[in-house]
Design an enzyme around this catalytic site. Sequence first.
Site, PDB file in Angstrom:
ATOM      1  N   ASP A   1     -10.707   3.720   4.577  1.00  0.00           N
ATOM      2  CA  ASP A   1     -11.137   2.326   4.490  1.00  0.00           C
ATOM      3  C   ASP A   1     -12.660   2.191   4.497  1.00  0.00           C
ATOM      4  O   ASP A   1     -13.188   1.115   4.216  1.00  0.00           O
ATOM      5  CB  ASP A   1     -10.586   1.543   5.694  1.00  0.00           C
ATOM      6  CG  ASP A   1      -9.423   0.639   5.316  1.00  0.00           C
ATOM      7  OD1 ASP A   1      -9.405   0.159   4.161  1.00  0.00           O
ATOM      8  OD2 ASP A   1      -8.555   0.423   6.170  1.00  0.00           O
TER       9      ASP A   1
ATOM     10  N   LYS B   1       0.834  -1.204   0.000  1.00  0.00           N
ATOM     11  CA  LYS B   1       0.000   0.000   0.000  1.00  0.00           C
ATOM     12  C   LYS B   1       0.872   1.259   0.000  1.00  0.00           C
ATOM     13  O   LYS B   1       0.620   2.210  -0.745  1.00  0.00           O
ATOM     14  CB  LYS B   1      -0.938  -0.002   1.221  1.00  0.00           C
ATOM     15  CG  LYS B   1      -2.065  -1.024   1.116  1.00  0.00           C
ATOM     16  CD  LYS B   1      -2.854  -1.172   2.418  1.00  0.00           C
ATOM     17  CE  LYS B   1      -3.932  -2.252   2.270  1.00  0.00           C
ATOM     18  NZ  LYS B   1      -4.715  -2.489   3.482  1.00  0.00           N
TER      19      LYS B   1
ATOM     20  N   GLN C   1      -4.383  -0.870   9.737  1.00  0.00           N
ATOM     21  CA  GLN C   1      -4.391  -2.228   9.184  1.00  0.00           C
ATOM     22  C   GLN C   1      -4.967  -3.219  10.203  1.00  0.00           C
ATOM     23  O   GLN C   1      -4.577  -3.214  11.374  1.00  0.00           O
ATOM     24  CB  GLN C   1      -2.960  -2.633   8.773  1.00  0.00           C
ATOM     25  CG  GLN C   1      -2.869  -3.962   8.059  1.00  0.00           C
ATOM     26  CD  GLN C   1      -3.557  -3.978   6.695  1.00  0.00           C
ATOM     27  OE1 GLN C   1      -3.668  -2.956   6.029  1.00  0.00           O
ATOM     28  NE2 GLN C   1      -4.039  -5.136   6.273  1.00  0.00           N
TER      29      GLN C   1
HETATM   30  N1  GUN Z   1      -7.117  -6.292   6.649  1.00  0.00           N
HETATM   31  C1  GUN Z   1      -7.583  -7.067   5.646  1.00  0.00           C
HETATM   32  N2  GUN Z   1      -8.144  -6.314   4.684  1.00  0.00           N
HETATM   33  C2  GUN Z   1      -8.056  -5.032   5.100  1.00  0.00           C
HETATM   34  C3  GUN Z   1      -8.467  -3.796   4.536  1.00  0.00           C
HETATM   35  O1  GUN Z   1      -9.047  -3.706   3.456  1.00  0.00           O
HETATM   36  N3  GUN Z   1      -8.170  -2.703   5.272  1.00  0.00           N
HETATM   37  C4  GUN Z   1      -7.552  -2.775   6.475  1.00  0.00           C
HETATM   38  N4  GUN Z   1      -7.335  -1.650   7.128  1.00  0.00           N
HETATM   39  N5  GUN Z   1      -7.157  -3.900   7.014  1.00  0.00           N
HETATM   40  C5  GUN Z   1      -7.403  -5.024   6.326  1.00  0.00           C
END
Ligand code: GUN
Length: 284
Positions: free
Chosen positions: A121, A54, A98
């Site tokens: 998110d 990311k 995350q």
């Molecule tokens: N963990 C698994 N998928 C995601 C996501 O799309 N965003 C975040 N913040 N954590 C995750």
Amino acid sequence: MPANIIDGKRLAQEIRDEIGRGVKALETQTGVCPGLAVVLVGEDPASTVYVKNKKKACEAAGLYVADHHLSAKMSQTELLQLIQQLNGDHKVHGILVQLPLPAHVESHVILNAVSPDKDADGFHPYNVGRLVEGAPVFVPCTPKGIIRMIESTGEPVAGKRAVVVGRSNIVGKPVATLLLHQHATVTICHSRTRDLPALCREADILVAAIGKSRFIKGDMVKDGAIVIDVGINRLDDGRLVGDVDFDQVRERAGWISPVPGGVGPMTIAMLLANTLEGARRTAR
Ligand code: GUN
């Protein structure tokens, strides 16, 4: 005839290039450089890889990244203080925490603390509510990417039977909501669903977000269906596979997304898109 491949990697790259141009234009017109704060707690190997990818994608598109990697032993209060600081940071337009967080941290408390205006998110209850209402602000990245992948097939969604396997807050529920807004007839299946194969066989659009290697077999898929595989599962030999048995299902489906190179890259592209949208809203 084998299914057409929905190439998430290529589609994501096109979107990331477009975002890169959007970032430059915003900076030129307003002086605002979109910024994403990335918060990783602990050393979970999968999360570490996701976060690295990311950050790399953000930097490649010209976004500012505020990187916060914290010890798994940190307290919930310390994490809340960091979120408050990021909520007030004018250089930050998106905050990504995350998941999963360590067991001693209450995830919902942390996600609720993220300003809904910076919730790249789309996990804050305000944004979840806006999505359900049909007036979305930030749409969760994976579901948003899945819709873009379905759109890329050129097949209309209205009136189609869509079956979503998996009912998570991150994927299953929001993608079902988005498909409903596009006028699909949507069924959400889960571990207690009776006769799952029969329901899957009715799907014109099948979204698999289960977390079990190659769970969806060829005989569970309707001829010509659009099949989106959200799973990322590591086999004992180290290979990554999805929730769909790709070799079997590609013989039945009309369209299929691969793993890797399908939904994963689209999730990252949508995170960048959300951060740029957040920055555009503040620059208005
Ligand atoms: N963990 C698994 N998928 C995601 C996501 O799309 N965003 C975040 N913040 N954590 C995750």
